[in-house]
Write an enzyme that holds these catalytic residues in place. Structure first.
Site, PDB file in Angstrom:
ATOM      1  NE  ARG A   1      -5.169  20.934  67.217  1.00  0.00           N
ATOM      2  CZ  ARG A   1      -5.974  21.364  68.162  1.00  0.00           C
ATOM      3  NH1 ARG A   1      -5.704  22.486  68.789  1.00  0.00           N
ATOM      4  NH2 ARG A   1      -7.051  20.691  68.489  1.00  0.00           N
TER       5      ARG A   1
ATOM      6  CG  ASN B   1      -6.719  22.977  64.632  1.00  0.00           C
ATOM      7  OD1 ASN B   1      -5.894  22.360  63.975  1.00  0.00           O
ATOM      8  ND2 ASN B   1      -7.642  22.373  65.353  1.00  0.00           N
TER       9      ASN B   1
END
Length: 98
Positions: A26, A44
């Site tokens: 990320r 996520n």
């Protein structure tokens, strides 16, 4: 004019699978998307994938896809699936969503 403003913008809904959680994916996606002036976000998913919702010029997003397929050093990307659509202009920056 940045990649995130102006005519010709599109939306890309991207799902990345493989070893992409717990490896800084990320943060990596945030960095490369921000460097390109794209807007949207990354999160996520419960099933182990990473989801990105990005808006900007298609050619810029296509360049980003190359980076997403490589990922950060600890990642092992198995697949990057993209669904293209019309830009919504609802984002003003690129964020990491939790």
């Amino acid at each position: 004019m940045s990649a995130s403003t102006g005519e010709g913008n599109v939306r890309a809904h991207i799902l990345v699978s493989g070893r992409v959680q717990g490896v800084g994916y990320r943060a990596f996606a945030h960095r490369v998307a921000t460097q390109r002036g794209l807007v949207g976000g990354v999160r996520n998913l419960d099933d182990g994938r990473v989801e990105l919702d990005i808006e900007g010029h298609r050619t810029v997003i296509e360049t980003l896809l190359v980076d997403l397929k490589a990922g950060p050093p600890a990642a092992r990307v198995r697949a990057v699936d993209v669904e293209w659509g019309a830009a919504s202009d609802r984002f003003s920056q690129f964020s990491v969503w939790y």
